[in-house]
Motif scaffolding. Structure first.
Motif, PDB file in Angstrom:
ATOM      1  N   GLU A 256      94.453  30.518 165.470  1.00  0.00           N
ATOM      2  CA  GLU A 256      94.291  29.733 164.438  1.00  0.00           C
ATOM      3  C   GLU A 256      93.269  29.895 163.216  1.00  0.00           C
ATOM      4  N   ALA A 257      92.437  29.467 163.515  1.00  0.00           N
ATOM      5  CA  ALA A 257      91.083  30.322 162.682  1.00  0.00           C
ATOM      6  C   ALA A 257      91.242  31.654 162.428  1.00  0.00           C
ATOM      7  N   THR A 258      91.485  32.957 163.035  1.00  0.00           N
ATOM      8  CA  THR A 258      91.863  34.078 162.150  1.00  0.00           C
ATOM      9  C   THR A 258      93.154  34.213 161.115  1.00  0.00           C
ATOM     10  N   ASP A 259      93.745  33.379 161.091  1.00  0.00           N
ATOM     11  CA  ASP A 259      94.893  32.859 160.077  1.00  0.00           C
ATOM     12  C   ASP A 259      94.924  32.422 158.710  1.00  0.00           C
ATOM     13  N   GLU A 260      93.713  31.276 159.178  1.00  0.00           N
ATOM     14  CA  GLU A 260      92.733  30.778 158.575  1.00  0.00           C
ATOM     15  C   GLU A 260      92.146  31.428 157.506  1.00  0.00           C
ATOM     16  N   ALA A 261      90.929  31.339 158.056  1.00  0.00           N
ATOM     17  CA  ALA A 261      90.365  32.671 158.117  1.00  0.00           C
ATOM     18  C   ALA A 261      90.530  33.847 157.237  1.00  0.00           C
ATOM     19  N   MET A 262      91.764  34.741 157.102  1.00  0.00           N
ATOM     20  CA  MET A 262      92.267  35.781 156.776  1.00  0.00           C
ATOM     21  C   MET A 262      93.072  35.384 155.407  1.00  0.00           C
ATOM     22  N   ALA A 263      93.657  33.864 155.615  1.00  0.00           N
ATOM     23  CA  ALA A 263      94.429  33.422 153.954  1.00  0.00           C
ATOM     24  C   ALA A 263      93.385  33.124 153.416  1.00  0.00           C
ATOM     25  N   ARG A 264      92.694  32.859 153.833  1.00  0.00           N
ATOM     26  CA  ARG A 264      91.016  32.383 152.166  1.00  0.00           C
ATOM     27  C   ARG A 264      89.968  34.198 152.524  1.00  0.00           C
ATOM     28  N   ALA A 265      90.300  34.535 153.030  1.00  0.00           N
ATOM     29  CA  ALA A 265      89.740  36.205 151.806  1.00  0.00           C
ATOM     30  C   ALA A 265      90.891  36.543 151.441  1.00  0.00           C
ATOM     31  N   TYR A 266      92.886  36.441 151.389  1.00  0.00           N
ATOM     32  CA  TYR A 266      93.270  37.187 150.521  1.00  0.00           C
ATOM     33  C   TYR A 266      93.355  36.004 149.670  1.00  0.00           C
ATOM     34  N   VAL A 267      93.151  35.002 149.342  1.00  0.00           N
ATOM     35  CA  VAL A 267      92.705  33.944 148.022  1.00  0.00           C
ATOM     36  C   VAL A 267      91.742  34.684 147.134  1.00  0.00           C
ATOM     37  N   ARG A 268      90.486  34.600 147.750  1.00  0.00           N
ATOM     38  CA  ARG A 268      89.111  35.594 147.632  1.00  0.00           C
ATOM     39  C   ARG A 268      89.570  37.060 147.672  1.00  0.00           C
ATOM     40  N   TRP A 269      90.170  37.974 147.180  1.00  0.00           N
ATOM     41  CA  TRP A 269      90.095  39.065 148.331  1.00  0.00           C
ATOM     42  C   TRP A 269      89.251  39.927 146.921  1.00  0.00           C
ATOM     43  N   ASP A 270      89.538  38.991 145.242  1.00  0.00           N
ATOM     44  CA  ASP A 270      88.597  40.572 144.577  1.00  0.00           C
ATOM     45  C   ASP A 270      87.571  39.960 144.736  1.00  0.00           C
ATOM     46  N   ARG A 271      86.900  39.182 145.557  1.00  0.00           N
ATOM     47  CA  ARG A 271      85.361  38.445 145.599  1.00  0.00           C
ATOM     48  C   ARG A 271      84.983  39.247 146.724  1.00  0.00           C
ATOM     49  N   VAL A 272      85.644  38.678 148.085  1.00  0.00           N
ATOM     50  CA  VAL A 272      85.443  39.417 149.460  1.00  0.00           C
ATOM     51  C   VAL A 272      85.441  40.778 150.020  1.00  0.00           C
ATOM     52  N   ARG A 273      86.101  41.289 148.738  1.00  0.00           N
ATOM     53  CA  ARG A 273      86.281  42.773 148.898  1.00  0.00           C
ATOM     54  C   ARG A 273      85.182  43.588 148.471  1.00  0.00           C
ATOM     55  N   ARG A 274      84.001  43.117 147.449  1.00  0.00           N
ATOM     56  CA  ARG A 274      82.732  43.676 146.870  1.00  0.00           C
ATOM     57  C   ARG A 274      81.981  43.273 148.146  1.00  0.00           C
TER      58      ARG A 274
END
Length: 182
Positions: free
Chosen positions: A59-77
């Protein structure tokens, strides 16, 4: 709310540079779907070891991945997007456990899922479970996620000396616990 690895500190601004994926492209160009496929299982395993509970880690992984998806423009950098996702998952699980403890008393023997069916794997998992959470988390970052000392320090918000100290003490604890098993 401040996101891990995205503050205004000098290390945070340095962590915004693109990281190489080893495939000729940078994570800054990598689509989220590819990042997810490449990292979700490793992050889940790392969280399961750090947290000690497979379903909560999922569940923590799913939640963290969902948050990364929403912020992907910043997270991927970031230099280490997987480290950021791990930290977000760890923070989510910590908050979840706090909420659960407030709402109901702890059970006598919380059951943990076994990492491996073989005796050596069970002994290693048992030894890892006996370590303090702080040491277990550092070992997970350094060994399973293959983060450097500096990356681990950044992900966990610790000084590099603290990471080295927790790693040293944690590994010594693992060696002692495994020696007892023999």
């Amino acid at each position: 709310m401040r996101e891990p690895g995205m503050g205004n500190s000098p290390t945070a601004s340095a962590s915004r540079s693109p990281a190489s994926t080893g495939r000729g492209a940078t994570l800054g160009e990598l689509p989220f779907e590819q990042f997810y496929r490449d990292h979700v299982d490793r992050i889940h395993r790392a969280l399961a070891l750090a947290i000690g509970d497979g379903p909560v880690a999922r569940e923590a992984t799913d939640e963290a991945m969902a948050r990364a998806y929403v912020r992907w423009d910043r997270v991927r950098r970031l230099d280490n997007p997987a480290g950021w996702v791990f930290r977000v998952g760890l923070n989510w699980a910590t908050s979840w456990w706090r909420k659960v403890r407030r709402e109901r008393p702890p059970s006598e023997g919380r059951q943990r899922t076994a990492a491996a069916p073989d005796p050596v794997g069970l002994a290693a998992r048992s030894a890892l479970d006996r370590l303090p959470t702080a040491q277990r988390t550092v070992i997970t970052c350094r060994v399973l996620l293959d983060l450097s000392t500096a990356e681990t320090a950044t992900v966990l918000g610790l000084a590099e000396g603290t990471v080295r100290s927790r790693l040293s003490r944690g590994l010594a604890g693992l060696r002692a616990a495994l020696a007892e098993e023999e």
